[in-house]
Design an enzyme around this catalytic site. Structure first.
Site, PDB file in Angstrom:
ATOM      1  N   ASP A  54     -12.027  11.582  -5.818  1.00  0.00           N
ATOM      2  CA  ASP A  54     -10.746  11.196  -6.411  1.00  0.00           C
ATOM      3  C   ASP A  54     -11.014  10.422  -7.702  1.00  0.00           C
ATOM      4  O   ASP A  54     -11.537   9.308  -7.664  1.00  0.00           O
ATOM      5  CB  ASP A  54      -9.958  10.315  -5.422  1.00  0.00           C
ATOM      6  CG  ASP A  54      -8.547  10.031  -5.915  1.00  0.00           C
ATOM      7  OD1 ASP A  54      -8.203  10.459  -7.039  1.00  0.00           O
ATOM      8  OD2 ASP A  54      -7.784   9.374  -5.173  1.00  0.00           O
TER       9      ASP A  54
ATOM     10  N   LYS B  88       2.416  11.434  -0.507  1.00  0.00           N
ATOM     11  CA  LYS B  88       2.362  10.023  -0.064  1.00  0.00           C
ATOM     12  C   LYS B  88       3.802   9.544   0.032  1.00  0.00           C
ATOM     13  O   LYS B  88       4.590   9.738  -0.905  1.00  0.00           O
ATOM     14  CB  LYS B  88       1.639   9.162  -1.093  1.00  0.00           C
ATOM     15  CG  LYS B  88       0.139   9.329  -1.127  1.00  0.00           C
ATOM     16  CD  LYS B  88      -0.443   8.301  -2.075  1.00  0.00           C
ATOM     17  CE  LYS B  88      -1.911   8.556  -2.311  1.00  0.00           C
ATOM     18  NZ  LYS B  88      -2.291   8.180  -3.677  1.00  0.00           N
TER      19      LYS B  88
ATOM     20  N   GLU C 276      -9.555  15.305  -6.645  1.00  0.00           N
ATOM     21  CA  GLU C 276      -8.184  14.790  -6.648  1.00  0.00           C
ATOM     22  C   GLU C 276      -7.871  14.142  -7.997  1.00  0.00           C
ATOM     23  O   GLU C 276      -8.651  13.340  -8.503  1.00  0.00           O
ATOM     24  CB  GLU C 276      -8.089  13.767  -5.512  1.00  0.00           C
ATOM     25  CG  GLU C 276      -6.741  13.157  -5.301  1.00  0.00           C
ATOM     26  CD  GLU C 276      -6.688  12.323  -4.000  1.00  0.00           C
ATOM     27  OE1 GLU C 276      -7.517  12.537  -3.077  1.00  0.00           O
ATOM     28  OE2 GLU C 276      -5.813  11.459  -3.911  1.00  0.00           O
TER      29      GLU C 276
ATOM     30  N   LYS D 241     -14.450   7.655  -4.605  1.00  0.00           N
ATOM     31  CA  LYS D 241     -13.738   7.271  -5.825  1.00  0.00           C
ATOM     32  C   LYS D 241     -14.681   7.372  -7.024  1.00  0.00           C
ATOM     33  O   LYS D 241     -15.787   6.812  -7.012  1.00  0.00           O
ATOM     34  CB  LYS D 241     -13.213   5.832  -5.700  1.00  0.00           C
ATOM     35  CG  LYS D 241     -12.099   5.696  -4.674  1.00  0.00           C
ATOM     36  CD  LYS D 241     -10.813   6.363  -5.137  1.00  0.00           C
ATOM     37  CE  LYS D 241      -9.668   6.093  -4.175  1.00  0.00           C
ATOM     38  NZ  LYS D 241      -8.421   6.765  -4.562  1.00  0.00           N
TER      39      LYS D 241
ATOM     40  N   ASP E 183      -2.356  14.448  -7.144  1.00  0.00           N
ATOM     41  CA  ASP E 183      -1.860  13.237  -6.464  1.00  0.00           C
ATOM     42  C   ASP E 183      -0.810  12.554  -7.342  1.00  0.00           C
ATOM     43  O   ASP E 183       0.388  12.819  -7.207  1.00  0.00           O
ATOM     44  CB  ASP E 183      -3.036  12.298  -6.132  1.00  0.00           C
ATOM     45  CG  ASP E 183      -2.590  11.047  -5.396  1.00  0.00           C
ATOM     46  OD1 ASP E 183      -1.408  10.963  -5.020  1.00  0.00           O
ATOM     47  OD2 ASP E 183      -3.410  10.129  -5.182  1.00  0.00           O
TER      48      ASP E 183
HETATM   49  C1  LIG Z   1      -6.223   4.340   0.429  1.00  0.00           C
HETATM   50  C2  LIG Z   1      -6.327   5.811   0.097  1.00  0.00           C
HETATM   51  N1  LIG Z   1      -7.481   6.384   0.670  1.00  0.00           N
HETATM   52  C3  LIG Z   1      -6.314   6.040  -1.399  1.00  0.00           C
HETATM   53  O1  LIG Z   1      -7.340   6.216  -1.992  1.00  0.00           O
HETATM   54  N2  LIG Z   1      -5.107   6.032  -1.966  1.00  0.00           N
HETATM   55  C4  LIG Z   1      -4.838   6.145  -3.359  1.00  0.00           C
HETATM   56  C5  LIG Z   1      -5.005   4.920  -4.143  1.00  0.00           C
HETATM   57  C6  LIG Z   1      -4.249   3.796  -3.522  1.00  0.00           C
HETATM   58  C7  LIG Z   1      -4.182   2.472  -4.169  1.00  0.00           C
HETATM   59  O2  LIG Z   1      -4.648   2.237  -5.285  1.00  0.00           O
HETATM   60  O3  LIG Z   1      -3.569   1.638  -3.470  1.00  0.00           O
HETATM   61  C8  LIG Z   1      -5.209   7.446  -3.987  1.00  0.00           C
HETATM   62  O4  LIG Z   1      -5.303   7.516  -5.200  1.00  0.00           O
HETATM   63  O5  LIG Z   1      -5.366   8.456  -3.310  1.00  0.00           O
HETATM   64 MG   LIG Z   2      -5.555   9.812  -5.120  1.00  0.00          MG
END
Ligand SMILES: C[C@H](N)C(=O)N[C@@H](CCC(=O)O)C(=O)O
Ligand SMILES: [Mg+2]
Length: 362
Positions: free
Chosen positions: A190, A267, A218, A162, A243
């Site tokens: 991401d 998702k 991402e 992240k 995403d």
């Molecule tokens: C949990 C998953 N790996 C993830 O990062 N999901 C999201 C964010 C989810 C959240 O904030 O609950 C993503 O942005 O890909």
């Molecule tokens: Mg994401």
């Protein structure tokens, strides 16, 4: 198999560590759980997380959507008439994708039970085991390098990092992580919409020049900014994955036709469940665009549904289904089996749940 009642409960599971992204910090999973009851005694389970910063859905809005329009449209319908149920669910109200997803998942669970087959086989049966990445929360570079090493030592081969909080520090973060884990580990990043298009291009090129080697980036820019996403895609060689920009099959069609991204993150909480996710898979397959399947902060109920979809479809080549792994406990008996990065499905009918502990349904 006729739907006689829809009941709701709440699941609360503390996370092992705080989950931090450019959009939010969370300490526990606090999701709505759905139980659909039928006249044959079969029960279907679903789940919806209140991820307001991404979907706009809150606990209150999820409960309200299900208790009011959705329930009214579905009670009395036969699971045999699956297409009719799905059309009624999707048309019962606009948006509210998390509420729709929870119901859609419970209905697919019943669909599998009706035909006595695991859902992944009914949807395509491509494989029964998949390998997930694990998310490294955004923190200071030293902490992220330490968390990445820990994940590597648990056997994870792919880390989802992240970033998106401050592009200058994001480069330092990525250098520290790459230095810590070496080059046998895939790093995907991401930004959760954290950068401006030009900033994204500038810093992603710097990351390329520094030899950090990134599998894909991402959602570098704001969800609504399709042009900005395309600008990034056109100006870097790292593949770009959309995403938050893609909720519906229409969004996917637009992004694909604009060539605004190289990859799509499906998702269930954005698509409103498996029914629309299958349409995105078909579109992506038609255009040769590979998909990732992701999740929000979800427990094993809804993530099991995503595992079935991923196991069914060959166009889903990347897996980010670490929600249950981030949780400190698993109150769900049955469903997909998580052994760190390895996720395996059983051949139980539907989604294969046996018992959900600690949830009171009303
Ligand atoms: C949990 C998953 N790996 C993830 O990062 N999901 C999201 C964010 C989810 C959240 O904030 O609950 C993503 O942005 O890909
Ligand atoms: Mg994401």
């Amino acid at each position: 198999m006729k739907i006689t009642d829809i009941q709701l409960g709440h699941i609360s599971i503390p996370l092992k560590k705080p989950f931090k992204t450019a959009l939010r910090t969370v300490n526990s999973v606090e999701d709505v759980v759905v139980k659909i009851i039928t006249d044959t005694g079969h029960i279907g389970y679903g789940e919806a997380p209140p991820t307001g910063v991404i979907t706009g859905d809150t606990t209150g809005s999820i409960i309200g959507a299900i208790e009011e329009p959705i329930k009214k449209h579905l009670i009395g319908l036969e699971i045999e008439s699956f297409e009719e149920i799905m059309l009624k669910l999707q048309k019962s109200l606009v948006k509210n994708t998390s509420a729709k997803a929870a119901i859609d998942i419970a209905l697919y669970d019943l669909f599998g039970q009706l035909y006595q087959a695991p859902l992944y086989k009914l949807l395509g049966g491509y494989r029964k085991e998949i390998i997930t990445d694990i998310t490294i929360s955004v923190n200071d570079p030293e902490q992220m390098a330490k968390d990445s090493l820990e994940a590597m030592n648990l056997g994870y081969k792919t880390l989802k990092i992240k970033v998106g909080k401050d592009a200058n520090i994001d480069i330092i973060r990525m250098k520290a992580i790459r230095e810590a884990v070496g080059y046998d580990i895939d790093l995907r990043i991401d930004a959760n919409q954290g950068w401006k298009p030009k900033e994204a291009v500038y810093f992603l090129r710097k990351m390329e020049d520094a030899g950090i080697n990134i599998e894909f980036v991402e959602q570098p820019v704001a969800a609504y900014d399709f042009e900005g996403l395309k600008f990034v895609t056109d100006n870097i060689s790292i593949p770009v994955l959309a995403d938050e920009s893609i909720f519906s099959p229409m969004d996917a069609a637009k992004i694909i036709q604009m060539r605004a991204a190289d990859l799509i993150n499906i998702k269930l909480m954005k698509t409103g469940g498996i029914y629309n996710a299958l349409k995105i898979c078909a579109l992506a397959e038609t255009y040769g665009v590979e998909c990732m399947i992701g999740c929000m902060l979800e427990s094993k109920i809804s993530v099991t549904a995503a595992v079935h979809l991923a196991a069914a479809k060959s166009i889903i080549t990347k897996i980010d289904l670490d929600g249950p792994i981030l949780c400190s406990e698993d109150p769900i008996e049955g469903g997909a089996r998580f052994d760190e990065y390895k996720i395996t499905l059983s051949d139980e009918p539907g989604l294969g749940f046996k018992k959900i502990q600690g949830v009171v349904f009303k």
